[in-house]
Write a protein that holds these residues in place. Structure first.
Motif, mmCIF file in Angstrom:
data_model
loop_
_atom_site.group_PDB
_atom_site.id
_atom_site.type_symbol
_atom_site.label_atom_id
_atom_site.label_comp_id
_atom_site.label_asym_id
_atom_site.label_seq_id
_atom_site.Cartn_x
_atom_site.Cartn_y
_atom_site.Cartn_z
ATOM 1 N N MET A 286 0.836 -1.190 0.000
ATOM 2 C CA MET A 286 0.000 0.000 0.000
ATOM 3 C C MET A 286 0.875 1.244 0.000
ATOM 4 S SD MET A 286 -3.140 -0.587 2.581
ATOM 5 C CE MET A 286 -4.297 -1.905 2.331
ATOM 6 N N GLN A 287 0.947 1.885 -1.113
ATOM 7 C CA GLN A 287 1.777 3.061 -1.218
ATOM 8 C C GLN A 287 0.895 4.297 -1.327
ATOM 9 O OE1 GLN A 287 5.075 2.714 -0.855
ATOM 10 N NE2 GLN A 287 4.697 0.531 -0.642
ATOM 11 N N GLY A 288 1.444 5.454 -0.935
ATOM 12 C CA GLY A 288 0.711 6.695 -1.060
ATOM 13 C C GLY A 288 -0.300 6.890 0.041
ATOM 14 N N ASN A 289 -0.956 8.048 -0.015
ATOM 15 C CA ASN A 289 -1.917 8.414 1.027
ATOM 16 C C ASN A 289 -3.349 8.448 0.518
ATOM 17 O OD1 ASN A 289 0.118 8.700 2.923
ATOM 18 N ND2 ASN A 289 0.460 10.844 2.429
ATOM 19 N N VAL A 290 -3.603 7.888 -0.637
ATOM 20 C CA VAL A 290 -4.938 7.877 -1.207
ATOM 21 C C VAL A 290 -5.429 6.437 -1.271
ATOM 22 C CG1 VAL A 290 -6.371 8.442 -3.192
ATOM 23 C CG2 VAL A 290 -4.475 9.947 -2.552
ATOM 24 N N ARG A 291 -6.564 6.189 -0.669
ATOM 25 C CA ARG A 291 -7.124 4.841 -0.659
ATOM 26 C C ARG A 291 -7.682 4.524 -2.047
ATOM 27 N NH1 ARG A 291 -9.980 1.515 3.754
ATOM 28 N NH2 ARG A 291 -11.411 0.179 2.603
ATOM 29 N N PRO A 292 -7.224 3.446 -2.690
ATOM 30 C CA PRO A 292 -7.735 3.105 -4.027
ATOM 31 C C PRO A 292 -9.238 2.823 -3.992
ATOM 32 C CG PRO A 292 -5.759 1.845 -3.488
ATOM 33 C CD PRO A 292 -6.202 2.507 -2.227
ATOM 34 N N GLU A 293 -9.937 3.285 -5.025
ATOM 35 C CA GLU A 293 -11.380 3.044 -5.087
ATOM 36 C C GLU A 293 -11.703 1.559 -5.133
ATOM 37 O OE1 GLU A 293 -13.182 5.222 -8.246
ATOM 38 O OE2 GLU A 293 -12.547 7.184 -7.483
ATOM 39 N N THR A 294 -10.768 0.778 -5.633
ATOM 40 C CA THR A 294 -10.995 -0.662 -5.769
ATOM 41 C C THR A 294 -10.677 -1.433 -4.491
ATOM 42 O OG1 THR A 294 -8.757 -0.892 -6.644
ATOM 43 C CG2 THR A 294 -10.539 -0.619 -8.249
ATOM 44 N N MET A 295 -10.143 -0.738 -3.483
ATOM 45 C CA MET A 295 -9.767 -1.422 -2.247
ATOM 46 C C MET A 295 -11.004 -1.919 -1.514
ATOM 47 S SD MET A 295 -7.473 -0.012 0.922
ATOM 48 C CE MET A 295 -7.368 -0.932 2.461
ATOM 49 N N GLU A 296 -11.051 -3.221 -1.263
ATOM 50 C CA GLU A 296 -12.213 -3.825 -0.614
ATOM 51 C C GLU A 296 -12.232 -3.497 0.871
ATOM 52 O OE1 GLU A 296 -14.461 -8.175 -0.602
ATOM 53 O OE2 GLU A 296 -12.402 -7.974 -1.320
ATOM 54 N N ARG A 297 -13.412 -3.202 1.389
ATOM 55 C CA ARG A 297 -13.552 -2.928 2.820
ATOM 56 C C ARG A 297 -13.239 -4.191 3.611
ATOM 57 N NH1 ARG A 297 -14.676 1.802 5.513
ATOM 58 N NH2 ARG A 297 -16.193 0.738 6.817
ATOM 59 N N ILE A 298 -12.465 -4.029 4.683
ATOM 60 C CA ILE A 298 -12.092 -5.173 5.516
ATOM 61 C C ILE A 298 -13.192 -5.388 6.545
ATOM 62 C CG2 ILE A 298 -10.376 -6.100 7.109
ATOM 63 C CD1 ILE A 298 -8.300 -4.374 5.675
ATOM 64 N N THR A 299 -14.033 -6.362 6.270
ATOM 65 C CA THR A 299 -15.212 -6.594 7.113
ATOM 66 C C THR A 299 -15.265 -7.997 7.697
ATOM 67 O OG1 THR A 299 -16.479 -7.190 5.135
ATOM 68 C CG2 THR A 299 -16.611 -4.891 5.865
ATOM 69 N N THR A 300 -14.394 -8.891 7.232
ATOM 70 C CA THR A 300 -14.446 -10.288 7.669
ATOM 71 C C THR A 300 -13.064 -10.735 8.142
ATOM 72 O OG1 THR A 300 -13.877 -11.194 5.496
ATOM 73 C CG2 THR A 300 -16.218 -10.732 5.927
ATOM 74 N N PRO A 301 -13.013 -11.805 8.943
ATOM 75 C CA PRO A 301 -11.710 -12.341 9.362
ATOM 76 C C PRO A 301 -10.823 -12.733 8.183
ATOM 77 C CG PRO A 301 -13.456 -13.233 10.743
ATOM 78 C CD PRO A 301 -14.133 -12.478 9.645
ATOM 79 N N ALA A 302 -11.422 -13.276 7.119
ATOM 80 C CA ALA A 302 -10.631 -13.692 5.958
ATOM 81 C C ALA A 302 -9.961 -12.496 5.285
ATOM 82 C CB ALA A 302 -11.520 -14.434 4.952
ATOM 83 N N LEU A 303 -10.712 -11.410 5.130
ATOM 84 C CA LEU A 303 -10.133 -10.198 4.538
ATOM 85 C C LEU A 303 -9.069 -9.607 5.451
ATOM 86 C CD1 LEU A 303 -13.384 -8.543 3.124
ATOM 87 C CD2 LEU A 303 -11.509 -9.535 1.789
ATOM 88 N N ALA A 304 -9.298 -9.690 6.752
ATOM 89 C CA ALA A 304 -8.303 -9.191 7.707
ATOM 90 C C ALA A 304 -7.022 -10.010 7.626
ATOM 91 C CB ALA A 304 -8.867 -9.236 9.126
ATOM 92 N N GLU A 305 -7.141 -11.319 7.520
ATOM 93 C CA GLU A 305 -5.959 -12.172 7.416
ATOM 94 C C GLU A 305 -5.173 -11.855 6.149
ATOM 95 O OE1 GLU A 305 -4.651 -14.058 9.544
ATOM 96 O OE2 GLU A 305 -6.227 -14.451 11.023
ATOM 97 N N ALA A 306 -5.892 -11.615 5.041
ATOM 98 C CA ALA A 306 -5.219 -11.265 3.789
ATOM 99 C C ALA A 306 -4.476 -9.943 3.938
ATOM 100 C CB ALA A 306 -6.228 -11.195 2.653
ATOM 101 N N PHE A 307 -5.099 -8.971 4.609
ATOM 102 C CA PHE A 307 -4.457 -7.683 4.844
ATOM 103 C C PHE A 307 -3.204 -7.858 5.708
ATOM 104 C CE2 PHE A 307 -3.795 -4.071 7.694
ATOM 105 C CZ PHE A 307 -3.643 -3.021 6.792
ATOM 106 N N ILE A 308 -3.328 -8.667 6.756
ATOM 107 C CA ILE A 308 -2.189 -8.903 7.657
ATOM 108 C C ILE A 308 -1.026 -9.527 6.897
ATOM 109 C CG2 ILE A 308 -1.409 -10.268 9.632
ATOM 110 C CD1 ILE A 308 -4.325 -9.889 10.753
#
Length: 326
Positions: free
Chosen positions: A1-23
């Motif tokens: 994740m580079q820069g200070n602008v959140r990409p429009e395509t960035m999926e909201r982290i709402t589930t444990p699976a998405l959180a694990e992928a982010f981690i």
């Protein structure tokens, strides 16, 4: 994740699976950025800095140096929780600084809320700078910046009061959750195994109890705030209000009134209870706490907290009141 602008395509982290992928992604990026160097973090015990600490421990382990400054303005049990979770459970390289007397001496006799805030912020920077200079090989400074901080400040906000460090320290910033909203940070914190009462901690002002000990801070009133707040939080948790009410706390003003205890005249402080709900903190409504519960909390506070003989409930919404008193 580079820069200070959140990409429009960035999926909201709402589930444990998405959180694990982010981690997993952040662990890879943090290792690539930090390499074999050391990184410094001011660990307040709030959700943002705690999640950043847990991420960095997972990524670089003992290369992270956490500094927890106890300025005497934290809620009951919070310094102990930071030590238990991070040093004892997560084996963090944690430096604990007891600066209670230092902060309270600086704040003695200061009644103006803005002066109190500035003193607390400036002294925190000084203490953190002193600890930073004691460390060898630090090249990175981690911060719990989140996306609303960037949106509100038109750039990277100096989070947790460490933005004023002298430039000669030349730290490179590490901000692994800077593109996340608060609710996403909480999902990530949960996935990292942090305790619920840390992950879902209600909003807490930067100057801590310093703005809830109204007027000039004295040790007796500060302790009354801390103890009454602990009782309020305990009773709200017992009675199903912990997750229902957005923010609740006590404040103690700088005046006393006549009362009676054990058949003797007292001259002691009132405790003010504040409990509000909001979606954006721009407006707020007052929680309709059952009267029987308020009576029970009143009985506990007046019998268990020193130097207190009254309990008041703040019924004022925002506007015209603000959420905090100072």
């Amino acid at each position: 994740m580079q820069g200070n602008v959140r990409p429009e395509t960035m999926e909201r982290i709402t589930t444990p699976a998405l959180a694990e992928a982010f981690i997993d992604q952040q662990v890879r990026e943090l290792r690539a950025q930090i390499g074999d160097k050391k990184v410094l973090l001011a660990l307040s015990g709030g959700v943002d800095s705690s999640v950043v600490a847990a991420l960095l421990i997972k990524a670089v382990g003992q290369q992270l140096v956490c500094v927890h400054v106890n300025h005497g303005l934290l809620r009951k049990g919070e310094p102990e929780q930071v030590i238990e979770v991070f040093r004892n459970q997560m084996n963090a390289n944690l430096v604990y600084v007891d600066a209670v007397d230092r902060f309270l001496d600086k704040l003695a006799g200061v009644a103006d809320p803005e002066r109190k805030r500035k003193i607390i912020g400036a002294e925190f920077i000084r203490v953190f700078e002193e600890e930073a200079r004691k460390q060898d090989g630090i090249e990175f400074l981690a911060q719990g910046t989140i996306y609303p901080d960037i949106l509100e400040s038109d750039g990277v906000k100096a989070h947790h009061n460490v933005g004023g460090l002298p430039e000669d320290l030349k730290f490179e910033l590490v901000e692994p959750v800077k593109l996340l909203f608060k609710d996403e940070v909480r999902v990530v914190g949960k996935a990292l195994g942090l305790p619920d009462n840390m992950v879902f901690r209600q909003p807490f002002p930067g100057p801590g109890l310093g703005v809830r000990c109204l007027g000039a801070i004295t040790r007796d009133r500060l302790e009354a705030v801390r103890e009454s707040d602990a009782i309020l939080r305990e009773e709200f948790a017992k009675n199903g209000l912990e997750g229902k009410v957005w923010q609740y706390f006590t404040a103690v003003p700088d005046f006393r009134s006549v009362g009676v205890k054990d058949g003797k005249r007292t001259f002691a402080y009132p405790v003010i209870i504040r409990a509000v709900n909001t979606t954006d903190a721009m407006t707020a409504t007052v929680e309709d706490v059952p009267f029987e519960l308020l009576q029970h909390i009143t009985k506990r506070i007046t019998s268990e907290v020193e130097n207190v003989n009254r309990v008041l409930y703040d019924l004022t919404p925002k506007p015209c009141a603000t959420i905090e008193w100072e």
